[in-house]
Design an enzyme around this catalytic site. Structure first.
Site, PDB file in Angstrom:
ATOM      1  N   CYS A   2       8.405  15.812 -95.497  1.00 27.09           N
ATOM      2  CA  CYS A   2       7.683  16.106 -94.255  1.00 27.09           C
ATOM      3  C   CYS A   2       8.163  15.293 -93.060  1.00 27.09           C
ATOM      4  O   CYS A   2       7.665  15.484 -91.949  1.00 27.09           O
ATOM      5  CB  CYS A   2       6.181  15.901 -94.474  1.00 27.09           C
ATOM      6  SG  CYS A   2       5.501  17.035 -95.704  1.00 27.09           S
ATOM      7  N   HIS A  54       0.904  11.852 -87.070  1.00 31.76           N
ATOM      8  CA  HIS A  54       1.163  12.780 -88.176  1.00 31.76           C
ATOM      9  C   HIS A  54      -0.099  13.597 -88.427  1.00 31.76           C
ATOM     10  O   HIS A  54      -0.044  14.814 -88.549  1.00 31.76           O
ATOM     11  CB  HIS A  54       1.577  12.010 -89.428  1.00 31.76           C
ATOM     12  CG  HIS A  54       1.929  12.877 -90.585  1.00 31.76           C
ATOM     13  ND1 HIS A  54       3.044  13.691 -90.593  1.00 31.76           N
ATOM     14  CD2 HIS A  54       1.305  13.090 -91.778  1.00 31.76           C
ATOM     15  CE1 HIS A  54       3.107  14.343 -91.742  1.00 31.76           C
ATOM     16  NE2 HIS A  54       2.067  14.006 -92.467  1.00 31.76           N
ATOM     17  N   GLU A 113      -2.303   5.880 -91.192  1.00 29.64           N
ATOM     18  CA  GLU A 113      -1.618   5.744 -89.916  1.00 29.64           C
ATOM     19  C   GLU A 113      -2.485   5.108 -88.843  1.00 29.64           C
ATOM     20  O   GLU A 113      -1.969   4.451 -87.940  1.00 29.64           O
ATOM     21  CB  GLU A 113      -1.029   7.077 -89.442  1.00 29.64           C
ATOM     22  CG  GLU A 113      -1.976   8.183 -89.140  1.00 29.64           C
ATOM     23  CD  GLU A 113      -1.218   9.408 -88.613  1.00 29.64           C
ATOM     24  OE1 GLU A 113      -0.223   9.244 -87.886  1.00 29.64           O
ATOM     25  OE2 GLU A 113      -1.643  10.531 -88.932  1.00 29.64           O
ATOM     26  N   LYS A 138      -1.413  19.229 -85.576  1.00 31.44           N
ATOM     27  CA  LYS A 138      -1.610  19.966 -86.831  1.00 31.44           C
ATOM     28  C   LYS A 138      -2.996  20.596 -86.879  1.00 31.44           C
ATOM     29  O   LYS A 138      -3.220  21.538 -87.643  1.00 31.44           O
ATOM     30  CB  LYS A 138      -1.405  19.046 -88.038  1.00 31.44           C
ATOM     31  CG  LYS A 138       0.032  18.619 -88.266  1.00 31.44           C
ATOM     32  CD  LYS A 138       0.159  17.798 -89.549  1.00 31.44           C
ATOM     33  CE  LYS A 138       1.583  17.331 -89.774  1.00 31.44           C
ATOM     34  NZ  LYS A 138       1.997  16.274 -88.847  1.00 31.44           N
TER      35      LYS A 138
END
Length: 423
Positions: free
Chosen positions: A170, A310, A321, A342
């Protein structure tokens, strides 16, 4: 600073919600989601039956019948993006110095769609253990070799320099662009076509993520299923897409009067050497990647205007994160807007890193931070400014974008306006 500075002068995007950078940016700034019930195959028997699909007509996007027959869906994405990126940069293949032009394409799962479709045919729907190769399409070998995707991009732009396929899960979409930038920095190329592509919405991919319960089962509410940093999040939503960039050495870009989206000022990767899918809660390895990227870019935490997270929507990743941001930029982490696209376009595996680079460059271009959609109640352990639901206009000169992948991969990249950059 490296003598040879690398800038982005063109981009092409194929993403859920629309083809092209205009449709992509409008989706993000509107805070709309492109997640929906899967239509690309019958997902009725799966735990997670939702995804962020691209409404993509290859013929409408200019691909010939032969190209459509030859290329897997991921290959079609990357060729369309390559052509769009060149056009956006004001270039044609004839304008490029062929031997000094290279290609670096990232992909996590290669030609998964084509391979699965062909296996179904060759095995007569899975009934035959020994498959009959005579039923295979002439280009089946190309589906089995991921580097085919980079080759297709090279053919589309006439590149005769270094050509590579980067597959690091990823983080592939970040690592491929970093690889392209490095080749220009070291003098191996003057122009790089760099980006990533993945079309993983298929039965085999869905089954794999179902097995480890990584994807959201919120099938009755697909538009709100991807909810990074929210207390009620329950997994990521699979996506697909591609983003490709024209990278040039700064003085070359200025000499031809090119529009510059931003500079690739720094990048670094680390591995946690810990677990295939697990993450340590302290975020140390991601923090180390961020630190190294900022050192290369010669910036301080006070220079960071936006963090493109992310933000997959899994509990361990969001907390990991969040801890990494606090560890790497200290108290500044509470002041910098952080968001995850996302929440709107899903997780397209190897392609998402490049799609997030596109979002970061457009944030610099428009001085606007895209929001984290579906964020209604933040996880108490995720206590930063995640820009919930609504885009925010603010000065954006320097962005840190990060990626995290199975196998322990952690990548960070610093993108900056070369004219307004503080060093």
């Amino acid at each position: 600073m490296n003598e040879r500075r690398v800038v982005v002068t063109g981009m092409g995007v194929v993403a859920p919600g629309g083809v092209g950078t205009k449709a992509f940016w409008e989706l993000l700034t509107d805070g709309r989601t492109a997640t929906r019930t899967i239509s690309l195959f019958d997902a009725s028997g799966f735990r997670s039956r939702i995804a962020a699909e691209v409404d993509f007509d290859p013929a409408h996007e200019g691909l010939s019948p032969q190209e459509i027959r030859r290329m897997d869906r991921a290959g079609q994405f990357v060729v369309v993006c390559t052509r769009d990126a060149l056009a956006d940069a004001g270039l044609t293949p004839d304008d490029l110095p062929a031997s000094r032009t290279g290609v670096s394409i990232g992909s996590a799962v290669g030609c998964t769609t084509g391979l699965e479709e062909e296996y179904v045919v060759l095995s007569d729907g899975g009934r035959n253990w020994l498959v009959d190769h005579e039923y295979g399409v002439p280009h089946l070998y190309g589906y089995m070799v991921p580097s085919t995707l980079a080759v297709e991009a090279a053919w589309a732009c006439g590149a005769e320099g270094p050509v590579a396929l980067i597959s690091t899960g990823c983080t592939s979409g970040l690592d491929s662009v970093a690889h392209g930038a490095r080749l220009i920095q070291e003098g191996s190329a003057d122009v790089m076509i760099a980006g990533a592509t993945d079309a993983p919405i298929s039965p085999i991919t869905s089954a794999c993520f179902d097995a480890i319960r990584a994807t959201s089962p919120r099938n009755d509410d697909p538009h709100h299923a991807s909810r990074p940093f929210d207390a009620s999040r329950d997994g990521f939503v699979l996506g697909e897409g591609s983003a490709v960039f024209v990278l040039e050495e700064l003085s070359r870009a200025r000499a031809r009067g090119a529009h510059i989206y931003g500079e690739i000022a720094g990048f670094a990767g680390r591995s946690n050497a810990y677990h295939m899918t697990g993450l340590k809660p302290d975020g140390r390895e991601m923090a180390l990647a961020i630190d190294a990227a900022m050192r290369q870019a010669e910036i301080n935490p006070s220079d960071v205007d936006y963090i493109n997270a992310h933000g997959s929507g899994t509990k361990q990743n969001d907390r990991h994160e969040t801890a990494a941001f606090k560890r790497s930029i200290g108290h500044r982490a509470y002041e910098v807007p952080v968001s995850s696209i996302k929440s709107m376009v899903g997780h397209s595996l190897g392609a998402i890193g490049s799609i997030e680079i596109a979002a970061s460059l457009l944030a610099i271009e428009h001085d606007t931070v895209p929001p984290t959609a579906n964020l209604n109640e933040a996880d108490p352990e995720c206590d930063l400014d995640y820009v919930p639901r609504t885009a925010r206009e603010c000065p954006v000169d320097t962005v840190v974008t990060v990626g995290s992948g199975f196998g322990g991969f952690q990548t960070a990249m610093v993108l900056a306006d070369p004219e307004r950059r503080r060093t």
